[in-house]
Design an enzyme around this catalytic site. Structure first.
Site, PDB file in Angstrom:
ATOM      1  N   GLU A  47       0.653  -1.218   0.347  1.00  0.00           N
ATOM      2  CA  GLU A  47      -0.209  -0.012  -0.174  1.00  0.00           C
ATOM      3  C   GLU A  47       0.895   1.132  -0.235  1.00  0.00           C
ATOM      4  OE1 GLU A  47      -2.695   2.672   2.476  1.00  0.00           O
ATOM      5  OE2 GLU A  47      -2.461   0.254   3.220  1.00  0.00           O
ATOM      6  N   LYS A 135     -11.304  -1.909   7.458  1.00  0.00           N
ATOM      7  CA  LYS A 135      -9.845  -1.531   8.709  1.00  0.00           C
ATOM      8  C   LYS A 135     -10.073  -1.409   9.777  1.00  0.00           C
ATOM      9  CE  LYS A 135      -6.747   2.385   7.422  1.00  0.00           C
ATOM     10  NZ  LYS A 135      -6.337   3.493   7.586  1.00  0.00           N
TER      11      LYS A 135
END
Length: 217
Positions: A47, A135
């Site tokens: 990421e 998340k």
């Protein structure tokens, strides 16, 4: 691709790889170096946060240099951010918050989106809006491993990815507690080691975490 298929594909990827290396730097060259180092150590999910310097340049480069990895972005806040992330080749998207409009936009584009949430209400809201996973951020705010364990009873069917307080030491316990994957940033790339360019030490550290988490099947 249907929402169900998108979730299944992303879920299979997470269950197999488990670790997401999160990079936020002021140097595109350093981000590329660290991402490629992580890939050499076995990381397959990388990421690049959208508030890094020139994230589109980094993501575009990594999509070419690391075809065996999933390269995505995080810290996406607005529809414009997401549109730009998609344009440069992002393969998944993390946000620090839950915004149904962003989730809808990502689902239409057939890209996994993982919004940030903390409470059970926020987690369920994100999932019901179409999130590919949720998340749990910041995980240290509510107890880390014990919080993930507590969520498994009522919310065990929702794939959770804790970030914000995940360490080398608690990454495996978080998976054992029920998380589908974990996101690590500075814990994988200690600033002092990065500054001294101690690439062998960073490689070894990442490899140890990968080996402790990756599903052997």
């Amino acid at each position: 691709m249907t929402l169900t298929t998108l979730r299944e594909t992303w879920g299979q990827c997470l269950r197999h790889h488990r670790l997401i290396a999160v990079l936020r730097t002021d140097s595109p060259e350093l981000a590329i170096t660290l991402a490629e180092l992580a890939a050499q150590a076995g990381v397959r999910l990388i990421e690049i946060t959208w508030n890094s310097t020139q994230p589109e340049r980094v993501i575009s480069h990594l999509r070419q240099s690391l075809p065996h990895c999933w390269v995505g972005t995080g810290t996406v806040l607005t529809p414009i951010d997401l549109q730009q992330a998609l344009a440069c080749g992002s393969q998944f998207c993390f946000t620090p918050h839950t915004n149904p409009l962003l989730i809808e936009q990502a689902v239409r584009a057939n890209i996994p989106i993982i919004p940030g949430a903390l409470t059970p209400t926020e987690i369920v809201t994100a999932w019901q809006a179409g999130a590919s996973a949720v998340k749990v951020f910041p995980i240290q705010a509510l107890g880390g491993v014990t919080y993930i364990q507590a969520l498994q009873g009522p919310l065990g069917s929702i794939p959770l990815i804790p970030t914000g307080g995940v360490t080398v030491q608690n990454a495996a316990p978080l998976i054992q507690a029920g998380a589908i994957a974990v996101g690590l940033a500075g814990q994988l790339f200690p600033p002092a080691w990065v500054q001294s360019q101690d690439w062998p030490a960073i490689h070894q550290r990442i490899q140890q975490v990968v080996n402790s988490l990756v599903d052997p099947t």
